[in-house]
Design a protein around this motif. Structure first.
Motif, PDB file in Angstrom:
ATOM      1  N   HIS A  82      35.197  40.116  51.470  1.00 66.16           N
ATOM      2  CA  HIS A  82      35.566  39.255  50.344  1.00 66.16           C
ATOM      3  C   HIS A  82      34.476  38.202  50.104  1.00 66.16           C
ATOM      4  O   HIS A  82      34.105  37.931  48.955  1.00 66.16           O
ATOM      5  CB  HIS A  82      36.900  38.572  50.633  1.00 66.16           C
ATOM      6  N   CYS A  83      33.961  37.637  51.180  1.00 64.70           N
ATOM      7  CA  CYS A  83      32.896  36.632  51.046  1.00 64.70           C
ATOM      8  C   CYS A  83      31.636  37.250  50.445  1.00 64.70           C
ATOM      9  O   CYS A  83      30.989  36.649  49.572  1.00 64.70           O
ATOM     10  CB  CYS A  83      32.583  36.011  52.402  1.00 64.70           C
ATOM     11  N   TRP A  84      31.281  38.451  50.898  1.00 67.14           N
ATOM     12  CA  TRP A  84      30.095  39.110  50.332  1.00 67.14           C
ATOM     13  C   TRP A  84      30.286  39.388  48.842  1.00 67.14           C
ATOM     14  O   TRP A  84      29.342  39.247  48.048  1.00 67.14           O
ATOM     15  CB  TRP A  84      29.807  40.412  51.083  1.00 67.14           C
ATOM     16  N   ASP A  85      31.487  39.760  48.443  1.00 70.15           N
ATOM     17  CA  ASP A  85      31.756  39.967  47.020  1.00 70.15           C
ATOM     18  C   ASP A  85      31.522  38.675  46.237  1.00 70.15           C
ATOM     19  O   ASP A  85      30.962  38.700  45.123  1.00 70.15           O
ATOM     20  CB  ASP A  85      33.196  40.441  46.810  1.00 70.15           C
ATOM     21  N   GLN A  86      31.945  37.554  46.817  1.00 70.22           N
ATOM     22  CA  GLN A  86      31.754  36.257  46.157  1.00 70.22           C
ATOM     23  C   GLN A  86      30.261  35.916  46.045  1.00 70.22           C
ATOM     24  O   GLN A  86      29.809  35.407  45.017  1.00 70.22           O
ATOM     25  CB  GLN A  86      32.487  35.169  46.940  1.00 70.22           C
ATOM     26  N   LEU A  87      29.510  36.187  47.102  1.00 76.10           N
ATOM     27  CA  LEU A  87      28.071  35.914  47.054  1.00 76.10           C
ATOM     28  C   LEU A  87      27.393  36.779  45.995  1.00 76.10           C
ATOM     29  O   LEU A  87      26.512  36.306  45.259  1.00 76.10           O
ATOM     30  CB  LEU A  87      27.430  36.178  48.422  1.00 76.10           C
ATOM     31  N   GLY A  88      27.803  38.031  45.936  1.00 71.23           N
ATOM     32  CA  GLY A  88      27.217  38.918  44.934  1.00 71.23           C
ATOM     33  C   GLY A  88      27.515  38.465  43.522  1.00 71.23           C
ATOM     34  O   GLY A  88      26.628  38.458  42.649  1.00 71.23           O
ATOM     35  N   ALA A  89      28.750  38.065  43.272  1.00 70.43           N
ATOM     36  CA  ALA A  89      29.133  37.606  41.934  1.00 70.43           C
ATOM     37  C   ALA A  89      28.383  36.338  41.544  1.00 70.43           C
ATOM     38  O   ALA A  89      28.100  36.109  40.364  1.00 70.43           O
ATOM     39  CB  ALA A  89      30.643  37.360  41.886  1.00 70.43           C
ATOM     40  N   ALA A  90      28.041  35.515  42.547  1.00 69.83           N
ATOM     41  CA  ALA A  90      27.334  34.258  42.266  1.00 69.83           C
ATOM     42  C   ALA A  90      25.826  34.434  42.215  1.00 69.83           C
ATOM     43  O   ALA A  90      25.093  33.488  41.917  1.00 69.83           O
ATOM     44  CB  ALA A  90      27.687  33.222  43.331  1.00 69.83           C
TER      45      ALA A  90
END
Length: 353
Positions: A82-90
């Motif tokens: 979930h955190c990696w998804d957030q980093l990717g989106a940002a």
């Protein structure tokens, strides 16, 4: 502002551990050159994370707040994804930074997220618990738990620096403060007996706590600076942890790490004594110091089969042989390789509730 103590961690990727109060200014220095900073935190620490995010924004760094489940519930691969998804989106890049705000579980997770994103970006643990300050945040060990056990998936990824804000301990629940002291006691037995003397003389009150924190951090800094990847010396930091990790798994990670370590230390002392490696007085001192702090020193007899099965997949094991850190005397850690099942069981009888 209190004076800030700087404890250097050497080795292939050196950094500093800062101990003091009001350390946000030092955080900005560690984030120099970053356009974005992800701030991972558990819900109870939202006010502190919000204050960090506001400070970053004022300095021109775009904050990305990511809340994660509290304690060990957040330390798994699904939360990391979930955190990696957030980093990717940002649009996180190699120059951006991950900040972990919390106790040992959150800093372990934050470091693992940073180690894997783009094969490694900067990260900074902001330790808010005693356990995080003296153990998890220092040393560059990052990771998550799996169904097989604790910390079996992870990476060695040293931080850019570590912040230990002692002001956070002022509001730490007493049970969590006491739990963190188990790691401090461990450091006393493996390397710095002055820690034990100080606890026996003063306990862990306001007058002694900072010195205890700094001494424990220094012990860990000396060890991990010489052996980042646990090729030899660093194994001594696992004193008491083989049984402790098994207890945590058997309890479904509902036990505090420090409570499990406390029982594990008593067990390791008994194992060393029964193996003829440790004198009786030092073995007994384990129980007396830990009990005086209000830490548990026993665990149910019926749990032994499950504990033994779990210990067999401990990361120090080699094939079918279990390996334990024991003491050959005060501040003289060594390895007990391949103890018999009979010896292991005999030592456990000394911690049975």
């Amino acid at each position: 502002m209190d004076d800030v103590t700087t404890i250097a961690v050497g080795g292939e990727r050196p950094y500093d551990v800062l101990v003091g109060r009001d350390l946000l200014g030092h955080l900005l220095r560690l984030l120099d050159g970053a356009a974005r900073a992800a701030v991972l935190y558990a819900p109870p620490l939202k006010p502190h994370a919000d204050a960090i995010a506001a400070t970053l924004a004022e300095a021109g760094i775009v904050p990305l707040a990511i809340d994660v489940p509290d304690a060990e519930a957040g330390k798994n691969i699904d939360v990391a994804a979930h955190c990696w998804d957030q980093l990717g989106a940002a649009g996180f890049t190699r120059t951006d930074v991950v900040v972990g705000v919390g106790g040992g579980a959150v800093t372990d997770l934050a470091g693992f997220v940073a180690a894997c994103w783009l094969r490694g970006v900067r990260w900074v643990p902001v330790a808010t618990s005693l356990l995080g300050m003296v153990d998890a945040a220092v040393g560059g060990k990052t990771g998550v738990n799996t169904a097989a056990g604790k910390n079996l998936v992870g990476a060695f990824h040293p931080p850019a620096g570590v912040l230990c804000d002692l002001a956070m301990l002022d509001t730490l629940p007493p049970v969590d403060l006491v739990a963190g002291l188990a790691e401090v006691v461990k450091c006393g037995f493996i390397a710095d007996p002055a820690i034990l003397d100080l606890i026996e003389a003063k306990g862990a009150d306001e007058g002694s706590l900072r010195e205890l924190v700094e001494r424990a951090i220094q012990v860990k800094a000396d060890v991990v600076g010489a052996d980042l990847r646990e090729g030899g010396l660093r194994e001594v930091l696992n004193y008491g942890h083989t049984l402790a990790h098994a207890i945590e798994k058997v309890e479904g990670y509902t036990w505090r790490h420090g409570h499990a370590v406390s029982v594990g230390l008593v067990y390791a002392a008994a194992l060393g004594r029964l193996a003829g490696r440790l004198d009786e007085a030092t073995a007994k001192r384990h129980r007396s110091v830990l009990a005086a702090l209000g830490l548990p020193t026993a665990y149910p007899a019926r749990a032994w089969p499950d504990l033994l099965a779990t210990m067999r997949v401990d990361k120090k094991a080699r094939g079918s042989r279990l390996r334990f850190v024991v003491l050959d005397g005060l501040a003289k850690p060594s390895i007990l390789d391949g103890p018999s099942d009979e010896l292991l069981r005999a030592a456990y009888r000394e911690v049975e509730a």
